[in-house]
Design a protein around this motif. Structure first.
Motif, mmCIF file in Angstrom:
data_model
loop_
_atom_site.group_PDB
_atom_site.id
_atom_site.type_symbol
_atom_site.label_atom_id
_atom_site.label_comp_id
_atom_site.label_asym_id
_atom_site.label_seq_id
_atom_site.Cartn_x
_atom_site.Cartn_y
_atom_site.Cartn_z
ATOM 1 N N VAL A 143 -14.948 9.540 29.246
ATOM 2 C CA VAL A 143 -13.613 9.369 28.661
ATOM 3 C C VAL A 143 -13.256 10.510 27.703
ATOM 4 O O VAL A 143 -12.250 10.455 26.994
ATOM 5 C CB VAL A 143 -13.480 8.009 27.929
ATOM 6 C CG1 VAL A 143 -13.717 6.860 28.905
ATOM 7 C CG2 VAL A 143 -14.412 7.921 26.733
ATOM 8 N N GLY A 144 -14.108 11.539 27.653
ATOM 9 C CA GLY A 144 -13.809 12.718 26.849
ATOM 10 C C GLY A 144 -13.939 12.519 25.353
ATOM 11 O O GLY A 144 -13.259 13.199 24.573
ATOM 12 N N MET A 145 -14.845 11.622 24.915
ATOM 13 C CA MET A 145 -14.962 11.321 23.497
ATOM 14 C C MET A 145 -16.350 11.616 22.926
ATOM 15 O O MET A 145 -16.627 11.288 21.767
ATOM 16 C CB MET A 145 -14.612 9.838 23.249
ATOM 17 C CG MET A 145 -13.160 9.490 23.510
ATOM 18 S SD MET A 145 -12.014 10.294 22.361
ATOM 19 C CE MET A 145 -12.367 9.394 20.855
ATOM 20 N N TRP A 146 -17.222 12.244 23.697
ATOM 21 C CA TRP A 146 -18.596 12.503 23.231
ATOM 22 C C TRP A 146 -18.614 13.402 22.002
ATOM 23 O O TRP A 146 -19.367 13.168 21.058
ATOM 24 C CB TRP A 146 -19.422 13.101 24.346
ATOM 25 C CG TRP A 146 -20.811 13.507 23.931
ATOM 26 C CD1 TRP A 146 -21.302 14.775 23.822
ATOM 27 C CD2 TRP A 146 -21.889 12.631 23.577
ATOM 28 N NE1 TRP A 146 -22.618 14.744 23.410
ATOM 29 C CE2 TRP A 146 -22.993 13.437 23.252
ATOM 30 C CE3 TRP A 146 -22.017 11.235 23.485
ATOM 31 C CZ2 TRP A 146 -24.222 12.906 22.856
ATOM 32 C CZ3 TRP A 146 -23.248 10.712 23.084
ATOM 33 C CH2 TRP A 146 -24.328 11.543 22.769
ATOM 34 N N ASP A 147 -17.793 14.426 21.969
ATOM 35 C CA ASP A 147 -17.802 15.375 20.851
ATOM 36 C C ASP A 147 -17.333 14.740 19.542
ATOM 37 O O ASP A 147 -17.593 15.273 18.457
ATOM 38 C CB ASP A 147 -16.925 16.592 21.172
ATOM 39 C CG ASP A 147 -17.521 17.473 22.268
ATOM 40 O OD1 ASP A 147 -18.741 17.344 22.525
ATOM 41 O OD2 ASP A 147 -16.779 18.270 22.850
ATOM 42 N N LEU A 148 -16.656 13.608 19.638
ATOM 43 C CA LEU A 148 -16.156 12.910 18.450
ATOM 44 C C LEU A 148 -17.006 11.684 18.096
ATOM 45 O O LEU A 148 -16.598 10.846 17.302
ATOM 46 C CB LEU A 148 -14.702 12.464 18.660
ATOM 47 C CG LEU A 148 -13.679 13.557 18.951
ATOM 48 C CD1 LEU A 148 -12.302 12.939 19.169
ATOM 49 C CD2 LEU A 148 -13.626 14.569 17.818
ATOM 50 N N ARG A 149 -18.181 11.586 18.655
ATOM 51 C CA ARG A 149 -18.966 10.352 18.597
ATOM 52 C C ARG A 149 -19.326 9.898 17.179
ATOM 53 O O ARG A 149 -19.583 8.717 16.950
ATOM 54 C CB ARG A 149 -20.252 10.495 19.420
ATOM 55 C CG ARG A 149 -21.197 11.589 18.939
ATOM 56 C CD ARG A 149 -22.294 11.811 19.976
ATOM 57 N NE ARG A 149 -23.232 12.875 19.593
ATOM 58 C CZ ARG A 149 -23.013 14.171 19.800
ATOM 59 N NH1 ARG A 149 -21.855 14.559 20.337
ATOM 60 N NH2 ARG A 149 -23.917 15.061 19.454
ATOM 61 N N HIS A 150 -19.336 10.811 16.212
ATOM 62 C CA HIS A 150 -19.699 10.434 14.844
ATOM 63 C C HIS A 150 -18.476 10.124 13.971
ATOM 64 O O HIS A 150 -18.630 9.807 12.790
ATOM 65 C CB HIS A 150 -20.529 11.550 14.201
ATOM 66 C CG HIS A 150 -21.828 11.807 14.911
ATOM 67 N ND1 HIS A 150 -22.769 10.821 15.118
ATOM 68 C CD2 HIS A 150 -22.328 12.941 15.488
ATOM 69 C CE1 HIS A 150 -23.806 11.325 15.780
ATOM 70 N NE2 HIS A 150 -23.552 12.603 16.017
ATOM 71 N N ARG A 151 -17.289 10.151 14.546
ATOM 72 C CA ARG A 151 -16.072 9.808 13.813
ATOM 73 C C ARG A 151 -15.990 8.288 13.623
ATOM 74 O O ARG A 151 -16.456 7.504 14.445
ATOM 75 C CB ARG A 151 -14.830 10.284 14.584
ATOM 76 C CG ARG A 151 -14.687 11.787 14.663
ATOM 77 C CD ARG A 151 -13.874 12.341 13.513
ATOM 78 N NE ARG A 151 -12.530 11.805 13.468
ATOM 79 C CZ ARG A 151 -11.492 12.304 14.149
ATOM 80 N NH1 ARG A 151 -11.657 13.356 14.957
ATOM 81 N NH2 ARG A 151 -10.293 11.779 14.027
ATOM 82 N N GLN A 162 -8.114 3.457 22.741
ATOM 83 C CA GLN A 162 -8.143 2.933 24.109
ATOM 84 C C GLN A 162 -9.338 3.503 24.860
ATOM 85 O O GLN A 162 -10.051 2.797 25.566
ATOM 86 C CB GLN A 162 -6.849 3.296 24.844
ATOM 87 C CG GLN A 162 -5.606 2.584 24.350
ATOM 88 C CD GLN A 162 -5.490 1.174 24.905
ATOM 89 O OE1 GLN A 162 -6.432 0.642 25.471
ATOM 90 N NE2 GLN A 162 -4.336 0.571 24.742
ATOM 91 N N ARG A 163 -9.564 4.792 24.713
ATOM 92 C CA ARG A 163 -10.640 5.446 25.461
ATOM 93 C C ARG A 163 -12.018 4.911 25.076
ATOM 94 O O ARG A 163 -12.867 4.715 25.941
ATOM 95 C CB ARG A 163 -10.595 6.956 25.218
ATOM 96 C CG ARG A 163 -9.428 7.653 25.885
ATOM 97 C CD ARG A 163 -9.695 9.126 25.936
ATOM 98 N NE ARG A 163 -8.548 9.913 25.521
ATOM 99 C CZ ARG A 163 -8.569 11.219 25.336
ATOM 100 N NH1 ARG A 163 -9.684 11.888 25.495
ATOM 101 N NH2 ARG A 163 -7.482 11.866 24.981
ATOM 102 N N ILE A 164 -12.251 4.696 23.777
ATOM 103 C CA ILE A 164 -13.591 4.239 23.395
ATOM 104 C C ILE A 164 -13.827 2.787 23.811
ATOM 105 O O ILE A 164 -14.964 2.395 24.078
ATOM 106 C CB ILE A 164 -13.863 4.436 21.894
ATOM 107 C CG1 ILE A 164 -12.936 3.579 21.041
ATOM 108 C CG2 ILE A 164 -13.783 5.916 21.524
ATOM 109 C CD1 ILE A 164 -13.371 3.506 19.584
ATOM 110 N N CYS A 165 -12.757 1.987 23.880
ATOM 111 C CA CYS A 165 -12.916 0.619 24.382
ATOM 112 C C CYS A 165 -13.242 0.624 25.871
ATOM 113 O O CYS A 165 -14.050 -0.176 26.346
ATOM 114 C CB CYS A 165 -11.661 -0.196 24.097
ATOM 115 S SG CYS A 165 -11.467 -0.608 22.347
ATOM 116 N N VAL A 166 -12.628 1.541 26.611
ATOM 117 C CA VAL A 166 -12.985 1.713 28.022
ATOM 118 C C VAL A 166 -14.430 2.181 28.134
ATOM 119 O O VAL A 166 -15.200 1.696 28.975
ATOM 120 C CB VAL A 166 -12.030 2.713 28.701
ATOM 121 C CG1 VAL A 166 -12.532 3.061 30.102
ATOM 122 C CG2 VAL A 166 -10.620 2.132 28.772
#
Length: 253
Positions: A143-151, A162-166
């Protein structure tokens, strides 16, 4: 539309066995004295990509909650299988429309939130295995959110929430994904990436995707069926007009 049945709860097309996962049968439901859904009939089968569509206020979210057992119908029958076709426990991933409920004070990081989906496969007290970490990373990358994983979750935009819930639903290895307008807040490029991802889940992993959407023109060529909600002449919403899109199932009779 009727589907050729090979055995109770199962169908077969081109030597592929398909199982009835969830259904509404003559379901009527409302929040006050007047019903919202009237005599709704829905069947959801394994391995299909289904969109639920209709105007604003057409009880699309209500239909999902009835399927999930979060609401009880006034009358009619609701069925949700507890097993997959392989006899394993059915894992259901639900992404609600109310993602914005995550406020700025929500304490979890993205990584912690998505990784928590792995506890559906064991005790909350167990230690994370290498497989759990790998599937969490894979889901976040998808979902393109790995680089933001510590936010922190509360710092995210609506589309990012929405993306992290998916991603959490994917990390669960859900057999059935029920998604209530999951592309809300996403730009066009992100939406198309999301539809590609869901199509992959169906075609490559045999998962079932049921999605409420207003963007039918963008996703239509991926779909096996469209379930439309239409207003009855005497009020309330009827279900459904079911349209065969890709011919995934073969109607008979």
């Amino acid at each position: 539309m009727r589907i050729a049945r090979m055995a109770p709860g199962f169908l077969k097309e081109r030597e592929i066995c398909v199982m009835l996962l969830a259904s509404l049968e003559q379901v009527t439901f409302g929040y006050g004295d007047v019903p919202n859904l009237v005599d709704a009939n829905v069947e959801i089968f394994s391995g299909e990509f289904v969109a639920i569509t209709g105007p604003n206020g057409a009880s699309k979210s209500t239909m999902l909650k009835l399927l999930l057992g979060l609401l009880q119908p006034w009358r009619g029958k609701v069925f949700m299988s507890d097993r997959t076709g392989e006899g394993k426990k059915l894992v259901v991933g639900f992404v609600s429309q109310q993602i914005a409920a995550f406020n700025g004070g929500f304490p979890s990081t993205i990584l912690e939130f998505v990784r928590s989906g792995r506890y559906t496969h064991g005790s909350w007290l167990r230690r994370m295995r290498p497989e759990d970490h790998a599937l969490t990373e894979q889901a976040l990358r998808q979902v393109g959110m790995w680089d933001l994983r510590h936010r922190k979750i509360g710092e995210l935009s609506g589309g990012q929430k929405q993306r992290i819930c998916v991603a959490r639903a994917l990390a669960q290895e859900s057999d059935l994904l029920i998604l209530d307008e999951p592309t809300t807040g996403m730009d066009q490029e992100s939406r198309h990436h999301f539809y590609d991802l869901m199509n992959q889940q169906v075609k490559e992993y045999g998962r079932t995707v049921v999605m409420v959407t207003h963007g039918l023109s963008e996703v239509q060529h991926y779909l096996d069926r469209i379930i439309e909600l239409e207003r009855k002449e005497d009020g309330g919403w009827k279900c459904c007009t079911t349209t065969s899109c890709s011919g995934h199932f073969v109607p008979v009779g």
